[in-house]
Structures are given as structure tokens and as C-alpha cells.
Design a protein around this motif. Structure first.
Motif, PDB file in Angstrom:
ATOM      1  N   THR A  33      20.627  19.994 -57.339  1.00  0.00           N
ATOM      2  CA  THR A  33      20.173  21.245 -58.460  1.00  0.00           C
ATOM      3  C   THR A  33      18.864  21.293 -57.071  1.00  0.00           C
ATOM      4  O   THR A  33      18.172  22.414 -57.405  1.00  0.00           O
ATOM      5  N   GLY A  34      19.154  20.549 -56.657  1.00  0.00           N
ATOM      6  CA  GLY A  34      18.044  20.929 -54.672  1.00  0.00           C
ATOM      7  C   GLY A  34      16.549  19.791 -55.225  1.00  0.00           C
ATOM      8  O   GLY A  34      15.333  21.075 -54.799  1.00  0.00           O
ATOM      9  N   ARG A  35      17.211  19.473 -55.332  1.00  0.00           N
ATOM     10  CA  ARG A  35      15.584  18.102 -55.346  1.00  0.00           C
ATOM     11  C   ARG A  35      15.471  18.088 -53.868  1.00  0.00           C
ATOM     12  O   ARG A  35      14.106  17.776 -53.259  1.00  0.00           O
ATOM     13  N   SER A  36      16.541  17.617 -52.485  1.00  0.00           N
ATOM     14  CA  SER A  36      15.988  17.042 -51.022  1.00  0.00           C
ATOM     15  C   SER A  36      15.380  18.565 -50.681  1.00  0.00           C
ATOM     16  O   SER A  36      14.410  18.442 -49.565  1.00  0.00           O
ATOM     17  N   GLU A  37      15.717  19.960 -51.192  1.00  0.00           N
ATOM     18  CA  GLU A  37      15.582  20.940 -50.352  1.00  0.00           C
ATOM     19  C   GLU A  37      13.751  21.568 -50.370  1.00  0.00           C
ATOM     20  O   GLU A  37      13.384  21.478 -50.205  1.00  0.00           O
ATOM     21  N   LEU A  38      13.228  20.395 -51.761  1.00  0.00           N
ATOM     22  CA  LEU A  38      12.647  20.226 -52.438  1.00  0.00           C
ATOM     23  C   LEU A  38      11.264  19.618 -51.638  1.00  0.00           C
ATOM     24  O   LEU A  38      10.658  20.017 -51.034  1.00  0.00           O
TER      25      LEU A  38
END
Length: 952
Positions: A33-38
Motif C-alpha cells: 500500500t506504499g509504506r516503503s515509498e514513504l
């Protein structure tokens, strides 16, 4: 996209760190869901702010290596060794060397690590970023817990990314970390539909992004990874005008989407993946209680794990978001694991009392049906599938049941069921299942129901040898079982045999007196619909039926739903209605049934009912429609699949093309091979009549007469001499007329009239028409008028057209020209409506009557090259005049003092020169041309006869 709050939290943490205050930022979210991107965004911002960066990530494969994550952090420490750091480099080397083998709780190493972090923070703001913290080794987590309180007032920002878990393995760590006053938790959510639209707009024109967003959101649940995969799969590209080429929605779901779904599971909580595997195998049986029982967990826990899968975009409220997602998840299981799951599910479903249709698929997928109840479940599920018209599924279940069953009785029942399933698609293929049963029948190893089914199938295809012996065995089975139901089934079989395969009916013995068969009387009941319908048809064919009986049977059977068991009874009662002149009634009923058969996609049903509709259309004089239905019936099933019943659609097709004047096709049909045994069936009588008509139309009256009289002999022998079934006397009479044997023709026609009830208008009108055409001139108009009156009350426009045409000629002969012309126009309109081109050509002016199809000449052949009456010799003209007056060959021979053979030779020459088929056409076409000679000839002939002393 939709990450403004999360970015704001990152900015706030970094700002606090730059000002000397420590922060812990814990980023949580579901898989992909985008944890790593953040986290990467936080690292990028810290780099711009000149933070010292230490990064690491947890790994499932390395989580058992002590201090694996700490060691990754140490590898990022700057390698500068100046006077300000003193012996920093040496301590780093010692820590890295000891990290892989450090014992739990080594306080010295922990102190060195914390001191190192503090010293780095003194030099510059420090960012420690760890991704996938949930996969970190336990000792590294202990170090972070000890570090956390020490950084509260230091320029250190600790950014940690971890999976939102239902059953976290590091619960103590989570509790202690989150209770730190300087810890902030940021929860990453899936994108909304608007967020998906914004994501699409980065690659597509905004209008297309808005249009496609609902479909993308539905399939992805807002998971960014799945959205990107769908974009790759659908290959939506902006055209030159900026519009998206292709369909209005998502074009397709492919391998990128499947791989993304797998990635979501692999990155997520393992127990959630286990739940997904079970749900993928459960398929439509996704009840909470069943899944929980299968997985051995509480329903509450299962519900929370399904929520995780939903938030990850794998599931929706109704199950998997797309079949591709389900198949991708199921494909992760090994064949052995999947089979075991299916086996356990089948057992649970059965124990919970679920329907066989829900259980059978799991038994097949498990590859085993060893439970005592399994074969029965498969058979019941196959029956339900067949009822739902899913023959492929029914066959799949039955074949698996046959493979797994070791019980001989079960296997026989399964073979019969397989035969029923295959019969729907291709009756010939059903025979393969009956081979072994036929042998069992010979050895008295079948019960009555099984035996009757096998015998019917074998009889239909003419494959039953030693019929008498087999029928004896069936009679013994009835006596042995001595059961009312068995007796009903047996008597239904006898009635069916008598009305459909009468040549075999005489070989059918009656059951022994012990069965009380003498007390049985036919009762019309939907419970035994085949007996009811067959008994009625038998009575109709023998002339013993009454209107009340027909009404009663129709009332009983009309409510029946079309299925395998009712097809034959319904077809039989429709046929019975045809044979009592209730053609329109049969047509409406049959049309409804045929529409249902086509809608449900059962070729065998369509073929049978199309054959009935062909016969209906033929009896209405609708020749193109009759041909269409007959061809449809023959195309839906192969000749082998039709078996002996092929005579019915073949007869309808042959009759239709003959009446339309397509003699080349008719010739081809007559030369097609048919089963020899077909001639001993009711359908064989219809076919024989059609062949007789072919010979009649192609100037072979001797062959035609042989077919018609042979047909009549069979009908009398089988007690089905019913003119509304096959009016063989009409055909035989026309052949006799062509042979000049008028008295015999009239005798047959009078005999036929005596057999007809007053309400049988169609055949009565036809019979009167033929009598009128050949009768004495004084009776002709009266007979033809009566024929027209009867046919106007019938439904056969072709027969009516023929009668009106004959009445037109009779009126012309009587000098009523205006009336004759009006009748002729009426007949011409009817003939054109029917598609009867030969009759149209006969009624049209001679100069336009050039229709002649094919190489076989028929009565359409009034051609432009006909020589006319002037081309006849004097002898031929004298014969022609007398024949036009209605004289028989014998009468002509007596009046001209020549032999009958000479008359026949002259007639053959006359027909050839004038291009007419027989007497009727000779009178119709050339009656006017021969009229002057008829009057002059009568005086000359009378004078000669007086001189000879023949008349006074």
C-alpha cells in the motif's frame, strides 16, 4: 497520491530532528500500500537536509541471523576517521566482526552501539530508517528498544516501516515502542477511487482517467501495486487525439495483475496468505464458519484476517476481486496441498449437510472419492448439473465417479447416467456407455429400469440382435419384480414399441398372470407420461381414439416441463395431434418447446422438435419452412445419432423439396443410404411414402405404386392404417391414374373416404380432389367443390391450392370462363404463398412456365420446347382426346379398337412431346386445345360404335 498527511508527519519529524529533538516515526500499512515509498521519501528529504543516513531492511530469509538489521546500519556509518572521532573506526570494525556471533544480552556490544549512534548524532542530525521492521531479527529489535528513549532529546529521527499485522510476532516490541512519548504512528491506507483516478491521470488524459477509475478501483481496492499492474495488462494508451483507444473499461486482466496479487500475499502476513489459500480452494463456499473450521481458527480471527486481505486489494466483500486473483492464489499451492484441502472441504461440506452440487467439485479436485458417501454425491450433483443443462459438468462428475467406483451395481447405474448425458449432445456417442450394459442384459444382470433404457437405445439405432430373446428377458424381469411401478414401466415400453417400432411389438410377450397385468388399463397420468402418450398415439394410428381421450391426454401432458424424461412423451403427443388434424394446435405447442430447447442449448431436443415442426409445416403447406426445419433437424444430429428415427426428418425434407420442384435435391436425397431396419418403423412408413411421391413426380408410376401399396400393406399388418398418418391410397391412386387404371384408383379413394371421420378435412379434401380430377365430367365440379369446402376448413394451403386449381379447370371445361379465371388466380396466390413452384408454373401462362430445376424432370416441366398438340400424330391425338375426357387406358383401347399396350405407348409419346407428367397436367394444360377435336371426335366415335353394334 493521497499521502499528504503522511508526508506532513515526515516533515514534522525531520524538522524536530534538525532542532535537536528526537522523533520516532512508525509507518504501518497493509501489503503493497506504499509504506516503503514513504520511507524512501523520508530518506530523500533527510538527505537534502544533510542528515547522516543509516538504512536497513528486514528480511524473512535473514530474520534468524542475530543483529542482521543492526549490522546493515553499521555498514552505512561514514568511514571518516579524523581527530574528532578518535577510535570510532576501530570500534565499528569490532562491532561488525562480533555481530554475527554475539550472544543474547551482550550489554557491552549494546552500549557500544548506542554510544556510536549518539556520537554520530553529535556530528550531524541522524536519520535511522528501517524498512519491513516486522521481518527484523529479535536482537536488533531489542537494540532499537534500548535506543528509543535515549534519542528523545537528541537530533535523531528513527523512521520504521512495518506491516499492519493481526498476529504480530513482536507484540512486546510494538507495545513498548508505541508508548514512547516521542513516537508517532502513521497508518497508510489504500487509495480512494479519486486517488486511483489521480494515479491514472499521471499516464492518461484526465477524461479517460475519470472514466476508467471505477473499474480500476473495483479490481484493485485502491492498492497502488495492483493499479499499476492493471495499467500494464490493459495496455491502455492515449491516441493521437488524446482519447484512449479501445473499450470503455478495463480491457483485460493478465499476468501482471496475477503477479501483483501474489506479491501482495507474499509481502503480507503469512497467516493471511494461508486464509487466502483456503478461500481460493473453497471457491463459492466461502462461509465464515466453514473456512474457520477448515483452518482451525476462531471466526473472529478469520474475519480480521479477511479484513487484512480486503485492505490489501485481494478480496472484496463478495470474495476475490477477480477470478484471475483467485486462480493466482490457488496456483501458489502445491498439487498435493491443494488436493488435501479439497478433500477436507468436501468432508466438511458433507458433514454440514450441504448440497451435492457444492461438494462434487471438491471431490473431483481432490482426485479421490473413497468416502462411502462420495459416489452418491457425485451422481446427485451430476443429475443437478444435467437439470441445469450443464452437460459438461454432469459428464465430468459421472466420469470421475465411474473411475473411483469399485461397485458393479454403481458402475452400471453410472454408465446409464453417462449415456443420458451424452445423448443430449450426440445420441450416437451414448452407445459407447451401453456396450457393457448390453452384455449384462444378455446375462440377466440388469434390473428392469436399466434393461428398458438399454433396449430402447439399442432399438433406436437398430443394434439389437436376437430381439425376441431380449424381450423375453424383459418380460421375465417384470414377472420377477412383480411391482406396480415395474409393470407400469413395462407397459409404457410396450405402448412405445407398438406405436414407434411396430415390427418388434409383435415379438413382445405379455407378463405372466402373476403380475396382474390383465387388470391394467391405460390411465392417462403425468407420472407415466411415456405410457400415456404412446397409448394415445397407438389408439390414433389404429383409428380407436376419441376426441375426449385426446383432450384428456393433452390436458395431462401440457403442463410438463421439457426435460430428458418428457421429451419423447411430448413429441409423441404432438405427433398424435398431427394425425387427428389438430395441426395448428400441435404447431403452437411445438414452437414453444422448440424455443425452450434452443434457449437451453440441447441439440438432441432441438433436433427432435425441429423434426416435428417440419411435419407440422408440411401439413400446413408451408414448404420453405418445412424444408428449413427438416434441414435443421438433420444438421443438429448426425445420421448415426438419428438412428432409425431419421426416416421422419428425411421424409419431410424429401416431400418439401419435391413440392417446391427441386428435383435434383430430391434425387440426391432418395439416393442417400438409410438404415435397413428403418423400414420396419413408423418413421420408415413416412419415408416410404415420400419415396413413392418422388417416383410419381418423376414419371415412374410403377415404382411409385409399388412403394405406396407396400406401405399400405405394412400399415395394415401393424394395425396403423390411418390415412391422416400416411395417406398411401392417395399416392397409389395417382400412380394408378397415370397407368390408366382409373377404376382401381377410384376404388382406393372411395375406400379411403370410408376410413375418414367427418372432422378429418385435410385428407378428405385431398381424396375428393383426386376423385374429381379423374371422375366423370358431370361429377367433376361437384366433387371438386366439396374438396375445396373441406380444405378451406383445414390448415393445408398447398392442398387447397391444388383443389382450387382443379376446380378452375373444371369450371373452364364447363364453359364458366370468368369463374375459372378467378379460381385460377386464387390458386396461383396460394401456390406462391406455399412456395410450390411447380404448381405456380402450371397455373401461369404457358409462355412463362419455364421452371425446371435440376436434371430430374418433374411435373414442373411445361417447357418452351414442348411441340404442342400440332406435333402429335393422328393416333396420338385420338388417344389424347379420350384421356382428357377422363377415359381409362382400358376404355380408350376399347373405343379405339387397339390394345392397352398400344394406348400406353401412345401416352408415353404424348407426355414426352408435350412435356407433361400425366393425365392431370394433360387435361389442365391442353384441355382447351383439344376441345374442338373432343366434340368432333365424339360424333365420329359414336358413329363407329353404332356401326359396330356397341351402342344403340
Amino acid at each position: 497520491m493521497e499521502r499528504e498527511m503522511e508526508i506532513s508527519a515526515i516533515d514534522g519529524s525531520l524538522s524536530c530532528g534538525r532542532q535537536g529533538g528526537g522523533r520516532i516515526l512508525l509507518i504501518e500499512g497493509f501489503a503493497a500500500t506504499g509504506r516503503s515509498e514513504l520511507l524512501r521519501a523520508a530518506v530523500a528529504k533527510a538527505r537534502q537536509a544533510e542528515f547522516t543516513l543509516l538504512t536497513a531492511s528486514g528480511s524473512r530469509s535473514a530474520r534468524d541471523i542475530p543483529l542482521g538489521v543492526v549490522r546493515q546500519l553499521l555498514e552505512g556509518v561514514p568511514r571518516t576517521a579524523d581527530l574528532q572521532v578518535g577510535g570510532l573506526s576501530q570500534r565499528i570494525k569490532q562491532l561488525q566482526a562480533a555481530a554475527t556471533s554475539v550472544p543474547d544480552g551482550d550489554a557491552g556490544l549494546l552500549t557500544d552501539f548506542i554510544d556510536l549512534m549518539m556520537e554520530l548524532a553529535e556530528r550531524a542530525p541522524l536519520l535511522i530508517a528501517v524498512d519491513d521492521l516486522h521481518e527484523a531479527d529479535g536482537l536488533s529489535l531489542q537494540y532499537f528498544l534500548h535506543l528509543a528513549p535515549r534519542i528523545q532529546f537528541k537530533p535523531v529521527v528513527l523512521v520504521l516501516s512495518q506491516l499492519s499485522a493481526v498476529l504480530p510476532e513482536n507484540q512486546f516490541f510494538q507495545t513498548e515502542l508505541k508508548r514512547q512519548p516521542h513516537c508517532e504512528v502513521v497508518r497508510v491506507r489504500s487509495l480512494s477511487q479519486s486517488g486511483v483516478a489521480r494515479m491514472l491521470a499521471a499516464r492518461l488524459p484526465s477524461a479517460d482517467a475519470m472514466r476508467l477509475a471505477p473499474d480500476f478501483y473495483e479490481l484493485s481496492g485502491g492498492n497502488p501495486l495492483l493499479v499499476r499492474a492493471l495499467l500494464e495488462d490493459t495496455q491502455v494508451e492515449a491516441g493521437p487525439s488524446g482519447d484512449v483507444t479501445g473499450s470503455a473499461g478495463v480491457r483485460g486482466v493478465g499476468e501482471e495483475y496475477r503477479q501483483a496479487v501474489i506479491a501482495c500475499l507474499q509481502r503480507g502476513e503469512p497467516v493471511a496468505a494461508t486464509v487466502a489459500h483456503a478461500l481460493a480452494v473453497l471457491n463459492e463456499s466461502q462461509s465464515e464458519s466453514l473456512a474457520a473450521e477448515l483452518l482451525g481458527m476462531e471466526e473472529d480471527l478469520l474475519g480480521r484476517l479477511k479484513f487484512v486481505l480486503t485492505q490489501s486489494g485481494v478480496l472484496s466483500a463478495n470474495g476475490f476481486r477477480h477470478p484471475a486473483a483467485q486462480s493466482a492464489v490457488a496456483g501458489l499451492l502445491s498439487p498435493e496441498s491443494a488436493a488435501e484441502l479439497h478433500h477436507r472441504i468436501a468432508g466438511l461440506l458433507y458433514a454440514n449437510g450441504e448440497a451435492p452440487a457444492k461438494i462434487a467439485g471438491h471431490l473431483v479436485a481432490a482426485g479421490r472419492a473413497d468416502a462411502s458417501w462420495a459416489i452418491g454425491v457425485l451422481r446427485e450433483a451430476a443429475g443437478q448439473a444435467l437439470q441445469d443443462d450443464d452437460t459438461e459438468l454432469a459428464k465430468k462428475y459421472l466420469e470421475f465417479a465411474s473411475l473411483c467406483s469399485t461397485d458393479k451395481e454403481q458402475r452400471k447405474a453410472i454408465a446409464l447416467a453417462l449415456a443420458r448425458v451424452d445423448w443430449r449432445r450426440d445420441p450416437a456417442s451414448a452407445l459407447q456407455h451401453l456396450t457393457g450394459l448390453a452384455e449384462a442384459l444378455q446375462e440377466d444382470m440388469l434390473d428392469l429400469d436399466q434393461a428398458l433404457h438399454v433396449v430402447r437405445a439399442l432399438i433406436r439405432h437398430g443394434l439389437l440382435s436376437e430381439v425376441g430373446a431380449v424381450l423375453d428377458r424383459i418380460a421375465r424381469l417384470v414377472s420377477d419384480e412383480c411391482d406396480p411401478m415395474a409393470l407400469d414401466n413395462y407397459l409404457a415400453f410396450r405402448a412405445w414399441l407398438s406405436s414407434t417400432y411396430p415390427a418388434l411389438a409383435s415379438q413382445m410377450p405379455a407378463p405372466s398372470p402373476g403380475t396382474a397385468s390383465e387388470l391394467w388399463a391405460p390411465t392417462f397420468s403425468a407420472m407415466n407420461s411415456l405410457a400415456t402418450a404412446s397409448t394415445l398415439l397407438d389408439a390414433v394410428l389404429s383409428g380407436a381414439s376419441s376426441s375426449d381421450e385426446i383432450d384428456e391426454v393433452e390436458q395431462v401432458l401440457r403442463p410438463l416441463q421439457l426435460n430428458d424424461a418428457t421429451l419423447e412423451p411430448l413429441g409423441t403427443v404432438l405427433t398424435a395431434l398431427l394425425y387427428v388434424d389438430r395441426v395448428e394446435e400441435a404447431g403452437y405447442w411445438c414452437a414453444d418447446l422448440l424455443a425452450e430447447a434452443a434457449k437451453r442449448g440441447v441439440p438432441a431436443w432441438e433436433a427432435v422438435l425441429a423434426s416435428v415442426m417440419a411435419e407440422v409445416s408440411l401439413r400446413q403447406g408451408a414448404l420453405p419452412r418445412a424444408e428449413k426445419f427438416a434441414r435443421s433437424a438433420l444438421s443438429l444430429l448426425s445420421a448415426r445419432s438419428w438412428g432409425l428415427a431419421i426416416g421422419s426428418p428425411m421424409a419431410s425434407l424429401l416431400s418439401a423439396v419435391l413440392s417446391r420442384g427441386d428435383f435434383r435435391t430430391a434425387n440426391s436425397l432418395v439416393n442417400e443410404p438409410v438404415p435397413e431396419a428403418m423400414h420396419d418403423t413408423r418413421a420408415g412408413l413416412q419415408y416410404r411414402q415420400a419415396v413413392g411421391q418422388f417416383f410419381l413426380e418423376t414419371r415412374r408410376p410403377h415404382a411409385a405404386l409399388r412403394e405406396f401399396t407396400g406401405c399400405g400393406a405394412q400399415m395394415r399388418e401393424w394395425n396403423m392404417d390411418h390415412p391422416l398418418f400416411v395417406a398411401w391410397r392417395s399416392g397409389a391412386a395417382q400412380a394408378l391414374i397415370d397407368l390408366g387404371r382409373l377404376d382401381e384408383a377410384r376404388e382406393l379413394l372411395q375406400e379411403q373416404l370410408a376410413l375418414l371421420k367427418p372432422e378429418y378435412r385435410r385428407v378428405r379434401g385431398q381424396t375428393l380432389r383426386i376423385l374429381g380430377e379423374t371422375g366423370p365430367r358431370g361429377d367433376r365440379e361437384e366433387l371438386l367443390t366439396r374438396a375445396v369446402e373441406h380444405l378451406e376448413g383445414a390448415s393445408d394451403d398447398l392442398e387447397l391450392a391444388k383443389a382450387v386449381a382443379a376446380l378452375s379447370q373444371a369450371s373452364a371445361d364447363a364453359g364458366y370462363r370468368d369463374r375459372a379465371e378467378a379460381l385460377k388466380e386464387h390458386a396461383l396466390r396460394l401456390a406462391r404463398t406455399c412456395g410450390a413452384q411447380p404448381l405456380v408454373d402450371l397455373l401461369a401462362p404457358p409462355q412463362s412456365a419455364t421452371h425446371n430445376r435440376g436434371g430430374v424432370t418433374g411435373h414442373t416441366a411445361f417447357a418452351q420446347d414442348a411441340v404442342g398438340v400440332d406435333g402429335l400424330s393422328e393416333a396420338e391425338r385420338r388417344v389424347a382426346v379420350l384421356v382428357v375426357e377422363g377415359q381409362s387406358n382400358q376404355e380408350v383401347s376399347e373405343q379405339l379398337f387397339v390394345t392397352v399396350s398400344t394406348v400406353e405407348q401412345h401416352l408415353t409419346s404424348i407426355y414426352r412431346k408435350l412435356k407433361v407428367r400425366g393425365r392431370s397436367q394433360l387435361r389442365t394444360i391442353y384441355g382447351d386445345a383439344l376441345a374442338p377435336e373432343r366434340h368432333a371426335g365424339r360424333f365420329r366415335r359414336d358413329a363407329r360404335l353404332k356401326a359396330a353394334g356397341t351402342i344403340v
